[in-house]
Design a protein around this motif. Structure first.
Motif, PDB file in Angstrom:
ATOM      1  N   UNK A  28       0.817  -1.150   0.102  1.00  0.00           N
ATOM      2  CA  UNK A  28      -0.045   0.099  -0.130  1.00  0.00           C
ATOM      3  C   UNK A  28       0.834   1.304   0.043  1.00  0.00           C
ATOM      4  N   UNK A  29       0.812   2.220  -0.796  1.00  0.00           N
ATOM      5  CA  UNK A  29       1.420   3.128  -1.003  1.00  0.00           C
ATOM      6  C   UNK A  29       0.489   4.707  -1.025  1.00  0.00           C
ATOM      7  N   UNK A  30       1.260   5.915  -0.740  1.00  0.00           N
ATOM      8  CA  UNK A  30       0.441   6.964  -0.535  1.00  0.00           C
ATOM      9  C   UNK A  30       1.217   8.043  -1.569  1.00  0.00           C
ATOM     10  N   UNK A  31       0.404   8.776  -2.402  1.00  0.00           N
ATOM     11  CA  UNK A  31       0.908   9.838  -3.017  1.00  0.00           C
ATOM     12  C   UNK A  31       0.877  11.086  -2.064  1.00  0.00           C
ATOM     13  N   UNK A  32       1.431  12.141  -2.740  1.00  0.00           N
ATOM     14  CA  UNK A  32       1.581  13.147  -2.045  1.00  0.00           C
ATOM     15  C   UNK A  32       0.389  13.890  -1.500  1.00  0.00           C
ATOM     16  N   UNK A  33      -0.750  13.314  -1.934  1.00  0.00           N
ATOM     17  CA  UNK A  33      -2.009  14.091  -1.384  1.00  0.00           C
ATOM     18  C   UNK A  33      -2.742  12.819  -0.614  1.00  0.00           C
ATOM     19  N   UNK A  34      -1.866  11.814  -0.255  1.00  0.00           N
ATOM     20  CA  UNK A  34      -2.461  10.769   0.642  1.00  0.00           C
ATOM     21  C   UNK A  34      -3.484   9.840  -0.036  1.00  0.00           C
ATOM     22  N   UNK A  35      -3.518   9.862  -1.200  1.00  0.00           N
ATOM     23  CA  UNK A  35      -4.296   8.914  -2.111  1.00  0.00           C
ATOM     24  C   UNK A  35      -3.626   7.552  -2.095  1.00  0.00           C
ATOM     25  N   UNK A  36      -4.392   6.299  -1.900  1.00  0.00           N
ATOM     26  CA  UNK A  36      -3.659   5.189  -1.632  1.00  0.00           C
ATOM     27  C   UNK A  36      -3.527   4.465  -3.118  1.00  0.00           C
ATOM     28  N   UNK A  37      -2.521   4.051  -3.363  1.00  0.00           N
ATOM     29  CA  UNK A  37      -2.114   3.587  -4.591  1.00  0.00           C
ATOM     30  C   UNK A  37      -1.635   2.132  -4.197  1.00  0.00           C
ATOM     31  N   UNK A  38      -2.196   0.901  -4.878  1.00  0.00           N
ATOM     32  CA  UNK A  38      -1.595  -0.402  -4.415  1.00  0.00           C
ATOM     33  C   UNK A  38      -0.934  -0.880  -5.776  1.00  0.00           C
ATOM     34  N   UNK A  39       0.248  -1.550  -5.370  1.00  0.00           N
ATOM     35  CA  UNK A  39       1.207  -1.943  -6.352  1.00  0.00           C
ATOM     36  C   UNK A  39       1.259  -3.151  -6.128  1.00  0.00           C
ATOM     37  N   UNK A  40       0.885  -4.167  -7.022  1.00  0.00           N
ATOM     38  CA  UNK A  40       0.966  -5.370  -6.988  1.00  0.00           C
ATOM     39  C   UNK A  40       2.128  -6.094  -7.378  1.00  0.00           C
ATOM     40  N   UNK A  41       2.384  -7.269  -7.097  1.00  0.00           N
ATOM     41  CA  UNK A  41       3.904  -7.920  -7.549  1.00  0.00           C
ATOM     42  C   UNK A  41       4.908  -7.439  -6.921  1.00  0.00           C
ATOM     43  N   UNK A  42       4.773  -6.911  -5.602  1.00  0.00           N
ATOM     44  CA  UNK A  42       5.865  -6.247  -4.727  1.00  0.00           C
ATOM     45  C   UNK A  42       7.244  -7.037  -4.857  1.00  0.00           C
ATOM     46  N   UNK A  93       8.400  -9.071  -7.164  1.00  0.00           N
ATOM     47  CA  UNK A  93       8.921  -8.963  -8.430  1.00  0.00           C
ATOM     48  C   UNK A  93       9.532  -7.565  -8.819  1.00  0.00           C
ATOM     49  N   UNK A  94       8.725  -6.691  -8.318  1.00  0.00           N
ATOM     50  CA  UNK A  94       9.334  -5.252  -8.289  1.00  0.00           C
ATOM     51  C   UNK A  94      10.474  -4.669  -7.376  1.00  0.00           C
ATOM     52  N   UNK A 150      10.526   5.028  -1.672  1.00  0.00           N
ATOM     53  CA  UNK A 150       9.665   5.938  -2.426  1.00  0.00           C
ATOM     54  C   UNK A 150      10.169   5.546  -4.051  1.00  0.00           C
ATOM     55  N   UNK A 151       9.040   5.601  -4.637  1.00  0.00           N
ATOM     56  CA  UNK A 151       9.090   5.433  -6.116  1.00  0.00           C
ATOM     57  C   UNK A 151       8.138   6.039  -7.118  1.00  0.00           C
ATOM     58  N   UNK A 152       8.382   5.928  -8.272  1.00  0.00           N
ATOM     59  CA  UNK A 152       7.585   6.667  -9.274  1.00  0.00           C
ATOM     60  C   UNK A 152       6.628   5.615  -9.735  1.00  0.00           C
ATOM     61  N   UNK A 153       5.261   5.781  -9.812  1.00  0.00           N
ATOM     62  CA  UNK A 153       4.093   4.712 -10.372  1.00  0.00           C
ATOM     63  C   UNK A 153       3.453   5.393 -11.252  1.00  0.00           C
ATOM     64  N   UNK A 154       2.673   4.597 -12.368  1.00  0.00           N
ATOM     65  CA  UNK A 154       1.834   5.220 -13.227  1.00  0.00           C
ATOM     66  C   UNK A 154       0.856   4.414 -12.601  1.00  0.00           C
ATOM     67  N   UNK A 158       1.473   0.891 -11.146  1.00  0.00           N
ATOM     68  CA  UNK A 158       2.829   0.067 -11.731  1.00  0.00           C
ATOM     69  C   UNK A 158       4.106   0.880 -11.684  1.00  0.00           C
ATOM     70  N   UNK A 159       5.126   0.218 -10.944  1.00  0.00           N
ATOM     71  CA  UNK A 159       6.210   1.381 -10.967  1.00  0.00           C
ATOM     72  C   UNK A 159       6.945   1.378 -12.353  1.00  0.00           C
ATOM     73  N   UNK A 160       7.622   2.650 -12.438  1.00  0.00           N
ATOM     74  CA  UNK A 160       7.952   3.061 -13.575  1.00  0.00           C
ATOM     75  C   UNK A 160       9.516   2.982 -13.560  1.00  0.00           C
ATOM     76  N   UNK A 161      10.093   2.353 -14.321  1.00  0.00           N
ATOM     77  CA  UNK A 161      11.546   2.166 -14.135  1.00  0.00           C
ATOM     78  C   UNK A 161      12.571   3.184 -14.831  1.00  0.00           C
ATOM     79  N   UNK A 162      13.465   3.406 -14.361  1.00  0.00           N
ATOM     80  CA  UNK A 162      14.419   4.420 -14.980  1.00  0.00           C
ATOM     81  C   UNK A 162      15.065   3.784 -16.151  1.00  0.00           C
ATOM     82  N   UNK A 163      15.771   4.502 -17.124  1.00  0.00           N
ATOM     83  CA  UNK A 163      16.559   3.834 -17.932  1.00  0.00           C
ATOM     84  C   UNK A 163      17.765   2.929 -17.540  1.00  0.00           C
TER      85      UNK A 163
END
Length: 432
Positions: A374-388, A390-391, A398-402, A414-419
């Protein structure tokens, strides 16, 4: 404070949810009892694996409804087939499990023990900044346990916050019966100062401010909104329980605000912050609430469109002034609660759907169901990342997600991976 009875059916996941519900209820000062006959509220955590199970859940809900003043149904059947309970004429609130602890409070302030100390739970630090409140709400029994506001100094609370951060806290939850009146016992309004000082602590972490009644926030709304705007450590989130959209009902509740003050606060935060989350509470079916009063609450919900809403059906607490009022019938409360809950789901789901496709920087706060976090963005909205696994994501990261999908209570990301992580030369906006 309420006496609760909880029953859990189904898998390990359901049992885990019930344990978390109980933990939050105990933290808020509520008490478990041995059976529904002794309880103010019963909580039924349901399973829906086969048709026979569904029939058993409906039958048990009907039995519990006859034994308690309030019934809350949660779990798998509540989420997948919640309409079945209404179709069976079961008078219950059907909620996602995360909504249950707040629904039990009956609109009352949370409470803490007299010697409440900071607690580190995983990467979450709980920081009680004061005990008691300055309100005298006619329906609230918590005030009998907590009394008037008692505020430790800013320096003392900052020391406690610093200790939590040094111990590994990545999210600090600033709590109290009413955080907005912190310092009032000394004739000062000290919440903005305290938050500035906490945000100055060295380290990378986030701070969530707990419940603050509109009556206390109104006089510091501009200073407080500016505090949020200049500190990225603060989640842009505020919990302002309005309780009713009718000034007449607010007066009977003895709330220290009227609807216009609530609107003033919302407008001030709208002016200062680009993206923020408003959380609020409504009590449905207060004894003096007319149909017009109820519609005023519905209209306020449509107008301010909070992204987190707690709808509670009024129930009497022994010893409170509101307990002496002639109550509304259960059918009236049920119908109004159902109407407001349906509107709430529409409003919240619309807000979450607007996030789909966005990229957000989030903090992973705790393990979710299965292999998720369970993750929270800057406004405390809950974002679930599955396959933790694997990622390679775990609480504290802290990570970037789409944002890829939306539900009523949360979004999926979904986590956004860097180059460099992808091993190619291509770049994405997240790399810049």
């Amino acid at each position: 404070m309420a006496r609760y009875h909880i029953e859990t059916y189904g898998c390990t996941s359901n049992r885990g949810e019930s344990r978390e519900i109980e933990r939050r209820l105990r933290d808020a000062g509520h008490h478990p009892v041995d059976g529904p006959e002794e309880a103010d509220v019963a909580i039924l955590n349901t399973c829906t694996v086969v048709e026979k199970t569904e029939r058993n859940m409906l039958r048990r809900a009907e039995e519990l409804e006859s034994e308690v003043a309030d019934l809350i149904v949660t779990g798998c059947m509540a989420l997948a087939q919640g309409e079945e309970f209404a179709d069976a004429d079961v008078d219950a609130q059907v909620l996602h499990w995360e909504e249950v602890p707040q629904a039990v409070t009956n609109g009352e302030c949370p409470t803490t023990t007299p010697d409440a100390e900071p607690v580190l739970d995983g990467v979450v630090g709980i920081l009680p900044i004061a005990r008691g409140c300055m309100s005298n709400c006619s329906y609230c029994i918590t005030k009998f346990a907590t009394g008037r506001i008692d505020s430790p100094s800013v320096a003392e609370n900052v020391r406690k916050a610093e200790a939590l951060v040094h111990a590994g806290a990545k999210e600090l939850r600033v709590t109290g019966q009413d955080t907005g009146v912190y310092g009032w016992d000394e004739g000062e309004r000290k919440l903005p100062e305290l938050l500035d000082r906490i945000c100055d602590i060295e380290g990378e972490f986030r701070v969530r401010v707990g419940m603050a009644n509109p009556g206390g926030v109104h006089g510091i709304r501009e200073e407080l909104a500016d505090t949020f705007a200049r500190n990225e450590e603060l989640y842009d989130f505020i919990h302002l329980p309005v309780q009713s959209g009718s000034d007449d009902v607010l007066e009977e509740m003895r709330r220290q605000h009227r609807v216009e003050k609530f609107r003033d606060i919302v407008e001030t935060f709208d002016d200062r912050l680009e993206h923020w989350t408003l959380s609020t509470d409504f009590i449905v079916g207060f004894p003096t609430e007319s149909e017009g009063d109820h519609e005023a609450s519905m209209e306020l919900l449509r107008e301010v469109r909070p992204e987190k809403v707690n709808v509670t059906r009024f129930s009497k607490r022994p010893g409170t002034d509101a307990a002496d009022l002639k109550g509304l019938g259960g059918t009236v409360k049920k119908e109004r609660s159902k109407a407001m809950s349906e509107l709430k789901r529409e409003v919240v789901l619309e807000a979450h759907r607007e996030m789909v496709g966005d990229r957000r920087r989030v903090l992973c706060v705790e393990q979710g169901t299965g292999d998720s976090v369970k993750c929270r963005d800057s406004a405390y909205r809950q974002v679930i990342v599955q396959g933790a696994t694997e990622h390679g994501v775990e609480p504290g990261d802290f990570l970037e997600v789409e944002v890829t999908a939306a539900e009523t209570v949360y979004c999926f990301g979904e986590p956004v991976r860097s180059a460099a992580e992808r091993g190619d030369g291509a770049r994405t906006p997240a790399d810049d």
